[in-house]
Design an enzyme around this catalytic site. Structure first.
Site, PDB file in Angstrom:
ATOM      1  N   LYS A 154       0.852  -1.196   0.000  1.00 52.77           N
ATOM      2  CA  LYS A 154       0.000   0.000   0.000  1.00 52.77           C
ATOM      3  C   LYS A 154       0.882   1.238   0.000  1.00 52.77           C
ATOM      4  CE  LYS A 154      -3.984   2.070   2.411  1.00 52.77           C
ATOM      5  NZ  LYS A 154      -4.837   2.040   3.637  1.00 52.77           N
TER       6      LYS A 154
ATOM      7  N   SER B 247      -9.938   2.228   2.439  1.00 53.09           N
ATOM      8  CA  SER B 247      -8.966   2.980   1.659  1.00 53.09           C
ATOM      9  C   SER B 247      -7.954   2.107   0.921  1.00 53.09           C
ATOM     10  CB  SER B 247      -8.188   3.926   2.583  1.00 53.09           C
ATOM     11  OG  SER B 247      -7.402   3.182   3.500  1.00 53.09           O
TER      12      SER B 247
ATOM     13  N   SER C 154     -10.559  -0.041   6.536  1.00 51.35           N
ATOM     14  CA  SER C 154      -9.832   0.070   5.262  1.00 51.35           C
ATOM     15  C   SER C 154      -9.147  -1.195   4.769  1.00 51.35           C
ATOM     16  CB  SER C 154      -8.805   1.193   5.354  1.00 51.35           C
ATOM     17  OG  SER C 154      -9.475   2.436   5.345  1.00 51.35           O
TER      18      SER C 154
END
Ligand SMILES: [Mg+2]
Ligand SMILES: [Zn+2]
Lengths: 493, 95, 483
Positions: free
Chosen positions: A78, A159, A183
């Site tokens: 990420k 997210s 997320s």
């Protein structure tokens, strides 16, 4: 054999048996990225050469008979995790040029164990979002499509949308994510994969760009519970550089996946039955509980009375911390700088053009709830509600070993939906937010499809630092569900 | 509590975020929507409840007083939008 | 004697509280492993934590906490076993994170007190409100470029103790005495070097004025005053300014001001000062002190100035004033004790505070690099005690010790200064002096007894000052009393 379809567990064995090389495995994934990333936009940055160099190093090690737990396994990181020498944007324009001179602790742990990094996964800006629509680097397409109206592009959730989409579409075997309000779990559910949010303090936050320090939980994505267990064991561990990191041994989570759930007490939180929840989700929930009963678990109703207040409390605590954590993006030491007539003007223009609408919104909310005269009414009250939410869980876990509930109130929605009203978007986290506020671990596993053929997830929530029970229950649900549906958009090499 | 454009200006300046007048009405609507929704916390009885700052239930670990870091000005300055020698540079500040 | 500002409407009193920022003596910073040495090249002692890079986290330095606890104990203050760190949010060029980690609601040290002594010998107690740990900011250089400010983060993250006094101070003199006393205590404890020139001790001065007996009026904070003299000037200047404002029918508004060229002016860069949005730092956990550890720190505390002063007065019979002067610096106190041990302590005090201090002043030296060691001064006192030399000769020997650093016995031998106690030699000299001054002897016998001193002088002169004063007196009395 399609290399990109392998699980981490099987790829690990194949590599050790020299059935294929780490370079072949990495090349297969880089090829998949080249083919599908233009369509999915799951990666902001792809680091092909680095990946191949790491793969070659893995092959050398394997040739010498040296296997680390992840030697040669290609992963997506990420873009919230700082990667040494590789641009790290946090999905924001304000960090568009930022190249960290350090590797996050979680990233370093994965590299220590031989992992190969394919690149940096797309995400909502500063992890603020539930759809990946707030990324400054464009939205991510969910690899899954509706049976009816297949051309509607769905969101992967957020997210950590890029991480989830990449793993779902077979662009990576696993990925790192962070879960602050949901997320990891919500995108895992939207993309039909497994996502694990460990206990707060289990994975170090050092080198992870901060959104809300008391809520940020790094954790893994993979296509099976066992693969998540393998990744978490490498990611986790005490880090003296993070004062909130727990100094506890890391158990063998892989072994925990094989534990029986016989005799376990599974709680069903009645407050998670909310109106407006998709009908199939209620059905799937009951199905999941039935599977666990069949596996010998005892299912009991429990109450988490303050559940409905978790999100409002979250939307005070998280923005408050974010408003302070994001003050460092001021155009002085790194990142974007917009010219100004004086320093104050420089700050205001840099931050106005560097942050997107949702981030600006949350900074303003956070600044407001901390400001003189409002602190007690908002922030302090939210912290007390947070204490009550933790108390709800503590009392429930006095009676049950784990809780089972839906991960999200709906399946993946289309890009552009839920955009007009921020609160509508926030409600995606109604089932995931409470575990973040309490810091307790939770795992989401794909358990079935809705009428439109979209994946739905069930989450298991457990006692602090008892991730093992979650892997046991998660793996049991996985086995019972036998979830083998595939996303329409995926690597086929 | 509902936010007036004037208070939004004050908050935005505290947060050092430039806001155009044209944005104010829409922003006010969004923020007040969120704050209105948050208000439901007032239903909760929090009498005698100790506020919870974070999920980590332990005491602070202390490190020993040893110099283990620093000494790399070039790395510290490498990402700087503007530097003057080994200093960061910003428009002149009047105290 | 009490300080007052005579305004057109009568006398005003100043009400002053001080916030002292004392830099903690430690190798590494409060929350990072970067070094703290003064005067290093720009940004060479900066970690990514100090520069607030993305994802960086604070980890607290045990020694900085220990120093704060020691200081709290040294100020007779209450040490809080549980304290907490909060973020103080504001934007400034040399504040990298956009917040300062400080302790707002729960400081590590609570109420304490300091006793100050004033020129007239009177003493007063000044209350300490609290002591908390916090990070220092970096340094902004405004004078390096016409249109730019340069930022050096070497100081960013260095540990500070903010020591806040009650508004108990009523005059510049009291403020000066308070700061000197505080600095002495910090130096005794070894928790801060108190070096204001290098900025390791800085004061924010809160000043208001009122007519006697009135409740407090609005105060102003004069920021970052960097010498005791300037603090005293700033209080006077700011108090007079406020009196003028009030007396001209205006009202003082609460603001942050800067002391410059003998006056104070409003500070522009502080417009957010009213809204720092303090909240508990979520990157840190509560600071919980271990009772055993605090007890250990307490047991290892050095003797502090007040206790030492009491002991000097009691054990050495010194006056409060002398004891006060001698304990002001640890090194002076140690020097004195080395000289005074098993000797005439009053005499030792006089030599240290008199001849030694004078010599050090002349040489521009401190007691630490004194040309005369405590041992040597001690020997000199011994040589007086055993009549090897007289007090007058001792002064001459001491000067030689200052110049050559040599030891007194050797100097006495080399210069032949050993005093004469041989009565035969003394009687002979007395006889010849009286013979040479028959007229004066007659006057003396006629009643001009003050001539005795003249005879003593003549004999001493003839013996080059080495005659034992007592024996010379006896011999003269005996001879002059003969008919
Ligand atoms: Mg202050
Ligand atoms: Zn301070």
């Amino acid at each position: 054999m399609i290399l990109t379809d392998l699980t981490i567990a099987r790829a690990r064995n194949g590599l050790r048996a020299r059935d294929f090389t780490a370079r072949e495995l990495t090349e297969a994934h880089l090829a998949a990225i080249a083919a599908l990333n233009p369509r999915l936009n799951a990666f902001i940055t792809v680091t092909g050469e680095r990946a191949l160099a790491q793969a070659d190093a893995a092959d050398t090690a394997l040739a010498r008979g040296e296997f680390a737990p992840l030697t040669g396994i290609p992963l997506a990181i990420k873009d919230l995790f700082c990667t040494e020498g590789v641009r790290t944007t946090a999905g924001s324009r304000i960090l568009g040029s930022f190249v960290p001179p350090y590797e996050s602790t979680v990233g370093a742990n994965l590299l220590r164990d031989g992992a190969v990094f394919l690149g940096k996964a797309n995400m909502d800006e500063f992890a603020m979002g539930s759809s990946n629509m707030t990324s400054a680097y464009g939205p991510v397409a969910n690899p899954w499509q509706r049976r009816q109206d297949a051309d509607a592009v769905l969101v992967p959730g957020g997210s950590s949308g890029g991480s989830a989409a990449a793993v779902s579409a077979r662009l990576a075997m696993g990925a790192t994510g962070t879960d602050t309000g949901g997320s990891i779990r919500q995108p895992a559910a939207f993309c039909g994969i497994v996502g694990m949010k460990p206990t707060y303090g289990r994975c170090s936050r050092w080198g992870v760009v901060a959104f809300a320090s008391s809520l940020d939980h790094p954790g893994p994505f993979a296509r099976t519970a066992e693969d998540c267990a393998i990744l978490l064991r490498s990611m986790a561990g005490h880090d003296p550089k993070d004062s909130t990191s727990a100094d506890l041994p890391v158990p063998d989570y892989e072994a925990a996946c094989r534990r029986s759930v016989k005799g376990m007490r599974i709680g069903v939180p009645r407050e998670y039955r909310v109106d407006g929840m998709q009908g199939e989700i209620e059905t799937l929930w009951q199905q999941g509980l039935a599977w666990l009963r069949d596996a010998g678990a005892e299912v009991v109703d429990v109450s988490l009375p303050h559940t409905k207040y978790a999100l409002p409390a979250y939307y005070i605590v998280a923005p408050a911390e974010a408003s302070s954590n994001l003050a460092r993006y001021d155009g002085v030491r790194f990142g974007l700088r917009e010219p100004g007539e004086d320093l104050r003007d420089l700050y205001e223009r840099t931050r106005a053009s560097g942050f997107g609408a949702e981030v600006r919104r949350r900074i303003l909310i956070g600044t407001y709830v901390l400001s003189a005269g409002y602190y007690d009414a908002y922030y302090l009250r939210a912290q007390k509600v947070r204490a009550l939410i933790l108390r709800d869980f503590t009392e429930a876990f006095a009676h049950v070993d784990a809780l089972v509930a839906p991960t999200a109130p709906s399946a993946a929605f289309a890009q552009g939906e839920n955009m007009d009203d921020p609160v509508q978007m926030y409600l995606n986290d109604v089932f995931t937010g409470p575990a973040d506020l309490a810091g307790v671990p939770a795992i989401s596993v794909p358990a079935g499809l809705d009428a439109n053929g979209l994946p739905l997830g069930l989450q298991v929530i457990g006692r602090p630092f008892d991730e093992e029970t979650l892997f046991a229950v998660g793996a049991a649900l996985e086995r019972a569900a036998g979830f083998d549906a595939l996303p329409q958009i995926r690597a086929d090499s | 509590m509902s936010l007036e454009p004037a208070s939004i200006r004050r908050i935005a300046s505290l947060a050092r975020i430039h806001v155009e007048d044209a944005e104010l009405p829409a922003l006010a609507a969004e923020l007040n929507g969120i704050l209105g929704w948050i208000e439901q916390l007032n239903e909760v009885n929090v009498d005698g409840i100790e506020p919870l700052t974070g999920a980590a239930q332990m005491a602070l670990k202390m490190r020993e007083d040893v110099v283990t870091d620093g000494g790399y000005p070039d790395k510290v300055l490498a990402n700087a939008p503007e530097r003057a020698g080994d200093f960061f540079a910003v428009p002149k500040v009047v105290e | 004697m009490t300080y007052a500002i005579e305004g057109s409407t009568g006398a005003w009193e100043a009400v002053v509280g001080l916030e002292v920022h004392a830099q903690v003596i430690s190798r590494a910073k409060l929350f990072s492993g970067a070094a703290t040495d003064f005067g290093a090249p720009p940004n060479s002692q900066v970690s990514f934590v100090d520069a607030a890079f993305p994802g960086m986290l604070p980890v607290i330095n045990r020694e900085c906490v220990a120093q704060a606890v020691r200081t709290g104990l040294g100020l007779n203050a209450h040490v809080h076993m549980v304290s907490r760190f909060d973020r103080k949010n504001y934007f400034y060029a040399d504040l990298p994170a956009g917040y300062q980690i400080s302790q707002y609601e729960h400081p590590v040290v609570g109420e304490g007190k300091i006793e100050i002594e004033l020129a007239d010998g009177s003493t007063r107690e000044i209350g300490i409100t609290r002591l908390h740990l916090e990070q220092d900011a970096g340094k902004s250089l405004h004078d390096q470029h016409p249109t730019k400010t340069y930022v050096d983060l070497n100081r960013s993250g260095v540990a500070l103790m903010e020591i806040v006094s009650e508004p108990d101070i009523r005059s510049p003199e009291e403020a000066g005495a308070y700061l000197r006393k505080l600095r002495t205590i910090l130096r005794y404890l070894g928790t801060c070097d108190g070096n204001m020139e290098e900025g390791s001790m800085r004061a924010d001065v809160n000043v208001s004025v009122r007519k006697h007996g009135e409740p407090y009026r609005t105060r102003c904070e004069v920021k970052n005053v960097n010498s005791i003299r300037f603090v005293m000037q700033a209080i006077d200047a700011e108090a007079r300014r406020q009196v003028e404002v009030w007396e001209s029918g205006g009202a003082v508004d609460q603001e942050t001001r800067l002391f410059e060229k003998g006056t104070t002016r409003s500070m522009r860069s502080k417009e957010d000062a009213h809204d720092y949005r303090y909240f508990p730092d979520p990157d840190l956990l509560p600071l919980v002190l271990d009772e055993g550890w605090v007890a250990e720190l307490k047991a290892k505390l050095p003797e502090l100035p007040d206790a030492k002063k009491r002991r000097f007065m009691h054990d050495y019979g010194l006056t409060s004033y002398d004891a006060g002067v001698l304990v002001a610096e640890q090194a002076t106190a140690d020097f004195f004790e080395a000289v005074a041990k098993r000797r005439d302590a009053k005499l030792a005090a006089n030599w240290v505070m008199g001849d030694l201090f004078a010599a050090l002043n002349r040489a521009g030296r401190t007691i630490a690099d004194s040309p005369v060691s405590a041992a040597a001064l001690g020997q000199l006192l011994d040589l007086m005690a055993d009549n090897t030399i007289s007090g007058r000769i001792a002064k001459e020997v001491f000067e030689a010790m200052v110049d050559t650093g040599g030891d007194p016995a050797a100097i006495i031998e080399a210069k032949g200064l050993r005093q004469v106690t041989d009565t035969g030699a003394i009687d002979a000299t007395v006889a010849s002096v009286l013979a040479a001054n028959a007229d004066k002897v007659a006057e003396y016998k006629a009643g001009r007894e003050k001539l005795f001193g003249f005879f003593v002088g003549q004999v001493m002169k003839a013996m080059a000052g080495k005659g034992n004063p007592g024996l010379v007196n006896d011999a003269l009395k005996r001879e002059l009393s003969k008919e």
